[in-house]
Design an enzyme around this catalytic site. Sequence first.
Site, PDB file in Angstrom:
ATOM      1  N   TYR A  65       0.879  -1.321  -0.030  1.00 35.68           N
ATOM      2  CA  TYR A  65      -0.011   0.062  -0.038  1.00 35.68           C
ATOM      3  C   TYR A  65       0.761   1.333   0.063  1.00 35.68           C
ATOM      4  O   TYR A  65       2.052   1.432   0.368  1.00 35.68           O
ATOM      5  CB  TYR A  65      -1.016   0.081   1.183  1.00 35.68           C
ATOM      6  CG  TYR A  65      -0.321   0.190   2.454  1.00 35.68           C
ATOM      7  CD1 TYR A  65      -0.313   1.495   3.206  1.00 35.68           C
ATOM      8  CD2 TYR A  65       0.392  -0.894   3.269  1.00 35.68           C
ATOM      9  CE1 TYR A  65       0.325   1.766   4.302  1.00 35.68           C
ATOM     10  CE2 TYR A  65       0.828  -0.760   4.480  1.00 35.68           C
ATOM     11  CZ  TYR A  65       0.827   0.815   5.041  1.00 35.68           C
ATOM     12  OH  TYR A  65       1.581   0.847   6.143  1.00 35.68           O
ATOM     13  N   CYS A  66       0.204   2.119  -0.560  1.00 35.69           N
ATOM     14  CA  CYS A  66       0.744   3.785  -0.377  1.00 35.69           C
ATOM     15  C   CYS A  66      -0.174   4.766   0.093  1.00 35.69           C
ATOM     16  O   CYS A  66      -0.740   4.051   0.853  1.00 35.69           O
ATOM     17  CB  CYS A  66       1.534   4.063  -1.503  1.00 35.69           C
ATOM     18  SG  CYS A  66       0.182   4.236  -3.067  1.00 35.69           S
ATOM     19  N   LYS A  67      -0.103   6.030  -0.286  1.00 34.89           N
ATOM     20  CA  LYS A  67      -1.038   6.760   0.354  1.00 34.89           C
ATOM     21  C   LYS A  67      -2.472   6.600  -0.468  1.00 34.89           C
ATOM     22  O   LYS A  67      -3.526   6.662   0.377  1.00 34.89           O
ATOM     23  CB  LYS A  67      -0.624   8.445  -0.092  1.00 34.89           C
ATOM     24  CG  LYS A  67      -1.569   9.452   0.606  1.00 34.89           C
ATOM     25  CD  LYS A  67      -0.839  10.727   0.756  1.00 34.89           C
ATOM     26  CE  LYS A  67      -1.894  11.873   1.294  1.00 34.89           C
ATOM     27  NZ  LYS A  67      -1.198  13.170   1.091  1.00 34.89           N
TER      28      LYS A  67
END
Length: 104
Positions: A65-67
């Site tokens: 995941y990221c932002k």
Amino acid sequence: MADLTQQEWTSKLHADDNAVVLDVRTPEEVAQGIIPNAIAIDIYKGQGFIYEVEELDKSKNYYVYCKAGGRSAQACSVMNQLGFKNTYNLIGGFSEWTGEVASI
């Protein structure tokens, strides 16, 4: 790579005893909170990201995941090219995460 909703990602993660959660955000973003037990490798490190990812166990399943979901999709793609078989991208990323959050 599979793009999963938060519900799919979370239920798959909890049922997976071979799972690794990977956070590809910047250190500044990680400082705002992290999904518990995630390892953080900043995708903006470029070649440094590849070096660090190459050290990971390719037999594991990676929940990335990221932002917002863009960088993590890119990370999954890079990891697949490096020989990782199972990568799962969190659609919406950390900004839409409603689960538990840990601080570093």
